[in-house]
Design a protein around this motif. Structure first.
Motif, PDB file in Angstrom:
ATOM      1  N   LYS A   7      32.070  63.366  49.820  1.00 26.06           N
ATOM      2  CA  LYS A   7      33.260  63.070  49.014  1.00 26.06           C
ATOM      3  C   LYS A   7      33.428  64.099  47.902  1.00 26.06           C
ATOM      4  O   LYS A   7      34.545  64.556  47.613  1.00 26.06           O
ATOM      5  CB  LYS A   7      33.149  61.666  48.418  1.00 26.06           C
ATOM      6  CG  LYS A   7      34.349  61.267  47.565  1.00 26.06           C
ATOM      7  CD  LYS A   7      34.206  59.849  47.042  1.00 26.06           C
ATOM      8  CE  LYS A   7      35.430  59.453  46.221  1.00 26.06           C
ATOM      9  NZ  LYS A   7      35.339  58.059  45.718  1.00 26.06           N
ATOM     10  N   LYS A   8      32.315  64.473  47.300  1.00 23.29           N
ATOM     11  CA  LYS A   8      32.360  65.453  46.216  1.00 23.29           C
ATOM     12  C   LYS A   8      32.773  66.825  46.747  1.00 23.29           C
ATOM     13  O   LYS A   8      33.488  67.575  46.077  1.00 23.29           O
ATOM     14  CB  LYS A   8      30.997  65.532  45.532  1.00 23.29           C
ATOM     15  CG  LYS A   8      30.997  66.267  44.212  1.00 23.29           C
ATOM     16  CD  LYS A   8      29.648  66.143  43.531  1.00 23.29           C
ATOM     17  CE  LYS A   8      29.666  66.855  42.181  1.00 23.29           C
ATOM     18  NZ  LYS A   8      28.339  66.752  41.501  1.00 23.29           N
ATOM     19  N   VAL A   9      32.336  67.156  47.950  1.00 23.99           N
ATOM     20  CA  VAL A   9      32.712  68.428  48.563  1.00 23.99           C
ATOM     21  C   VAL A   9      34.227  68.502  48.739  1.00 23.99           C
ATOM     22  O   VAL A   9      34.879  69.479  48.345  1.00 23.99           O
ATOM     23  CB  VAL A   9      32.001  68.620  49.917  1.00 23.99           C
ATOM     24  CG1 VAL A   9      32.549  69.852  50.640  1.00 23.99           C
ATOM     25  CG2 VAL A   9      30.489  68.750  49.727  1.00 23.99           C
ATOM     26  N   SER A  11      36.498  66.773  47.281  1.00 20.16           N
ATOM     27  CA  SER A  11      37.219  66.647  46.012  1.00 20.16           C
ATOM     28  C   SER A  11      37.166  67.929  45.189  1.00 20.16           C
ATOM     29  O   SER A  11      37.980  68.120  44.283  1.00 20.16           O
ATOM     30  CB  SER A  11      36.627  65.493  45.186  1.00 20.16           C
ATOM     31  OG  SER A  11      36.738  64.272  45.868  1.00 20.16           O
ATOM     32  N   ASN A  12      36.203  68.805  45.506  1.00 21.60           N
ATOM     33  CA  ASN A  12      36.015  70.022  44.714  1.00 21.60           C
ATOM     34  C   ASN A  12      35.737  71.217  45.619  1.00 21.60           C
ATOM     35  O   ASN A  12      34.749  71.933  45.453  1.00 21.60           O
ATOM     36  CB  ASN A  12      34.858  69.847  43.728  1.00 21.60           C
ATOM     37  CG  ASN A  12      35.030  68.663  42.812  1.00 21.60           C
ATOM     38  OD1 ASN A  12      35.685  68.733  41.788  1.00 21.60           O
ATOM     39  ND2 ASN A  12      34.418  67.532  43.192  1.00 21.60           N
ATOM     40  N   VAL A  13      36.613  71.410  46.598  1.00 17.93           N
ATOM     41  CA  VAL A  13      36.386  72.475  47.589  1.00 17.93           C
ATOM     42  C   VAL A  13      36.232  73.836  46.923  1.00 17.93           C
ATOM     43  O   VAL A  13      35.319  74.613  47.248  1.00 17.93           O
ATOM     44  CB  VAL A  13      37.535  72.506  48.621  1.00 17.93           C
ATOM     45  CG1 VAL A  13      37.382  73.718  49.542  1.00 17.93           C
ATOM     46  CG2 VAL A  13      37.550  71.222  49.436  1.00 17.93           C
ATOM     47  N   ASP A  14      37.105  74.152  45.960  1.00 14.20           N
ATOM     48  CA  ASP A  14      37.059  75.472  45.322  1.00 14.20           C
ATOM     49  C   ASP A  14      35.732  75.715  44.601  1.00 14.20           C
ATOM     50  O   ASP A  14      35.295  76.864  44.468  1.00 14.20           O
ATOM     51  CB  ASP A  14      38.215  75.625  44.333  1.00 14.20           C
ATOM     52  CG  ASP A  14      39.562  75.753  45.033  1.00 14.20           C
ATOM     53  OD1 ASP A  14      39.574  76.151  46.215  1.00 14.20           O
ATOM     54  OD2 ASP A  14      40.594  75.429  44.410  1.00 14.20           O
ATOM     55  N   GLU A  15      35.112  74.642  44.143  1.00 21.28           N
ATOM     56  CA  GLU A  15      33.839  74.782  43.441  1.00 21.28           C
ATOM     57  C   GLU A  15      32.706  75.175  44.383  1.00 21.28           C
ATOM     58  O   GLU A  15      31.783  75.907  44.011  1.00 21.28           O
ATOM     59  CB  GLU A  15      33.497  73.473  42.728  1.00 21.28           C
ATOM     60  CG  GLU A  15      32.162  73.492  41.997  1.00 21.28           C
ATOM     61  CD  GLU A  15      31.822  72.154  41.359  1.00 21.28           C
ATOM     62  OE1 GLU A  15      30.634  71.945  41.034  1.00 21.28           O
ATOM     63  OE2 GLU A  15      32.738  71.326  41.199  1.00 21.28           O
ATOM     64  N   TYR A  16      32.798  74.694  45.648  1.00 19.73           N
ATOM     65  CA  TYR A  16      31.688  74.904  46.578  1.00 19.73           C
ATOM     66  C   TYR A  16      31.948  75.986  47.624  1.00 19.73           C
ATOM     67  O   TYR A  16      31.013  76.436  48.292  1.00 19.73           O
ATOM     68  CB  TYR A  16      31.367  73.588  47.305  1.00 19.73           C
ATOM     69  CG  TYR A  16      30.831  72.520  46.387  1.00 19.73           C
ATOM     70  CD1 TYR A  16      29.531  72.573  45.923  1.00 19.73           C
ATOM     71  CD2 TYR A  16      31.648  71.461  45.976  1.00 19.73           C
ATOM     72  CE1 TYR A  16      29.028  71.592  45.077  1.00 19.73           C
ATOM     73  CE2 TYR A  16      31.162  70.472  45.136  1.00 19.73           C
ATOM     74  CZ  TYR A  16      29.854  70.550  44.689  1.00 19.73           C
ATOM     75  OH  TYR A  16      29.368  69.589  43.855  1.00 19.73           O
ATOM     76  N   LYS A  81      36.832  77.527  53.696  1.00 20.24           N
ATOM     77  CA  LYS A  81      38.078  76.768  53.789  1.00 20.24           C
ATOM     78  C   LYS A  81      38.575  76.754  55.227  1.00 20.24           C
ATOM     79  O   LYS A  81      38.294  77.654  56.012  1.00 20.24           O
ATOM     80  CB  LYS A  81      39.135  77.364  52.869  1.00 20.24           C
ATOM     81  CG  LYS A  81      38.866  77.115  51.385  1.00 20.24           C
ATOM     82  CD  LYS A  81      40.047  77.562  50.530  1.00 20.24           C
ATOM     83  CE  LYS A  81      39.807  77.206  49.062  1.00 20.24           C
ATOM     84  NZ  LYS A  81      40.950  77.604  48.207  1.00 20.24           N
ATOM     85  N   CYS A  87      37.953  72.088  54.849  1.00 18.81           N
ATOM     86  CA  CYS A  87      36.779  72.943  54.718  1.00 18.81           C
ATOM     87  C   CYS A  87      35.802  72.650  55.846  1.00 18.81           C
ATOM     88  O   CYS A  87      35.860  71.588  56.484  1.00 18.81           O
ATOM     89  CB  CYS A  87      36.099  72.771  53.360  1.00 18.81           C
ATOM     90  SG  CYS A  87      35.495  71.089  53.050  1.00 18.81           S
TER      91      CYS A  87
END
Length: 459
Positions: A7-9, A11-16, A81, A87
């Motif tokens: 879920k965190k991945v 929600s924060n694709v650009d971060e990872y 992406k 992603c």
């Protein structure tokens, strides 16, 4: 083990993205081509699967038998992406944490609910039951948020009691002894039992909550209750959950206002915070669910006198009821749904029920025939909340109990509340599992409980 929730991945694709990450989960699907293998992984934190791309040249020998459906795995790789999947993870390393053999029963994407009820220990891994539990969790959290935010004190009422609350006798007995036929009497037998008297699993925390409300003003209890009713319907189980607020200095109109505000709050909370889950249920289980729930939040609930409800039902020309409506009886599910779905098309408070059709503790109205009670009926399911002002007159309460053959001695403490500083007070109980049904479109109460308990059903 260190890993990132899926879920965190998402929600924060650009971060990872373009960074090495580690994800853990269970294999949902796997498919292979000549050069590449695709494995979809889900860790339960969200509905969406993370697709893992496996280069078969790099991982020689890897196949669908490596990543079998249901297996627990840890995967490491770089996130990229994807136009189709948002992603994907390009696999660099993996570990099978728990292999799953070929006889794993959840191989197909969809199974019937009847089939899944035979395996409660596995059905929670399906999208349907994952989403049910997420909605259930959100409803519980929303209930605490609303009540705590409005000054209610959360009290823990006992699960073991010496009375049956409703006076109906449909209770589970708690004992440490097998029946002793040598006992001279039932009283003698229970005097030697663990508590020295008859003991039961509670059917409600209400009576104890009333005690707390007489000191704390506004309280609520939220927990499991038990009823030994031999009923095998889609709306009944033997162990279920209730939210039961109790409010001092509140009469029936006050508690009705509170119930409406509470219901709208928790429904809206789930609509906002479980958007994907509700969309899933709208698509697969109840088309129009989102519209129905939005109507609850936006509409003003109807208030209908019981006597008027009976007249409406008796004058209905477009339906033949299996149970002809008569003044003095409980409204049947078919009656409740007709009122909410055909007549008003929104939630309805039915008030002022006949006193003989309701519990002994409800306040008697001046007409001598009815009580200051209400049930909240909602489209699609019928009754979802039971509510009343409580009787504060000692003599009237005692008379109601005697007329039902109840022992006043078993309710001495409850009666004392009417002697020592009694004030008008009201409360309600919401069948939490039925509320989950309403929010998800599930039609069988067994499908909103992790492990349903019903007659002949103890898995």
């Amino acid at each position: 083990m260190k890993h990132v929730d899926i879920k965190k991945v998402f929600s924060n694709v650009d971060e990872y993205v373009s960074k090495p990450i580690t994800v853990c989960g269970w294999v949902r699907t796997s498919r292979e081509s000549k050069n590449v293998m695709f494995v979809e992984v889900n860790d339960g934190t969200c509905l969406q699967n993370l697709q893992v791309v496996v280069d078969r040249a790099k991982f020689n020998g890897v196949s669908s038998t490596t990543f079998t459906i249901g297996s627990g795995i840890k995967v490491e790789g770089n996130l990229v992406k994807s136009d189709k999947n948002i992603c994907e993870l390009i696999l660099e390393n993996f570990e099978i944490l728990g292999a799953c053999p070929g006889d794993y029963p959840l191989q197909k994407k969809r199974h019937s609910l009847d089939f899944l009820r035979t395996m409660p220990h596995l059905r929670v891994r399906t999208n349907t039951f994952i989403n049910v539990q997420r909605v259930r969790s959100a409803l519980a959290y929303a209930s605490h948020l609303y009540l705590q935010g409005n000054g209610y004190v959360y009290v823990h009422t006992p699960l073991i009691t010496g009375n049956d609350c409703e006076g109906a006798g449909e209770v589970f007995r708690v004992t440490t002894k097998a029946w002793d036929a040598k006992a001279k009497s039932e009283q003698e037998f229970f005097e030697s039992d663990f508590f020295g008297q008859k003991a039961y699993l509670t059917v409600s925390g209400q009576l104890e909550a009333e005690v707390a409300a007489m000191a704390l003003g506004k309280v609520y209890t939220f927990g499991p209750v038990f009823r030994a009713e031999n009923s095998n319907t889609s709306r009944h189980v033997s162990e279920f959950w209730q939210v039961e607020p109790e409010v001092a200095f509140a009469e029936l109109p006050d508690i009705i206002e509170i119930v409406e505000e509470y219901i709208k709050y928790i429904v809206n909370y789930v609509l906002v915070n479980c958007k994907a889950e509700i969309e899933f249920f709208d698509k697969y289980y109840e088309n129009g669910l989102i519209e129905k729930l939005n109507l609850v939040v936006s509409s003003k609930f109807e208030i209908l006198d019981y006597t008027d409800a009976i007249k409406i039902l008796q004058n209905a020309k477009d339906v033949q009821f299996a149970f002809p409506p008569e003044w003095g009886g409980e409204l049947q599910s078919e009656h409740e749904r007709y009122i909410t779905e055909k007549v008003f098309k929104k939630p309805v408070f039915v008030i002022n029920y006949p006193k003989d059709a309701k519990a002994f503790y409800m306040k008697q109205n001046p007409d001598g025939k009815t009580v200051a009670a209400t049930d909240l009926l909602v489209p699609g399911i019928g009754e979802i909340v039971g509510c009343s002002e409580r009787e504060t007159d000692y003599d009237k309460l005692a008379s109601a109990m005697k007329s039902r053959g109840m022992s006043l001695d078993a309710y001495t403490q409850y009666m004392d509340l009417r002697k020592f500083g009694s004030v008008p007070h009201s409360g309600f109980g919401i069948g939490f599992d039925r509320m989950v049904m309403y929010m998800t479109g599930m039609t069988n109460i067994r499908d909103v409980l992790l492990y349903p308990r019903a007659p002949k059903e103890l898995k």
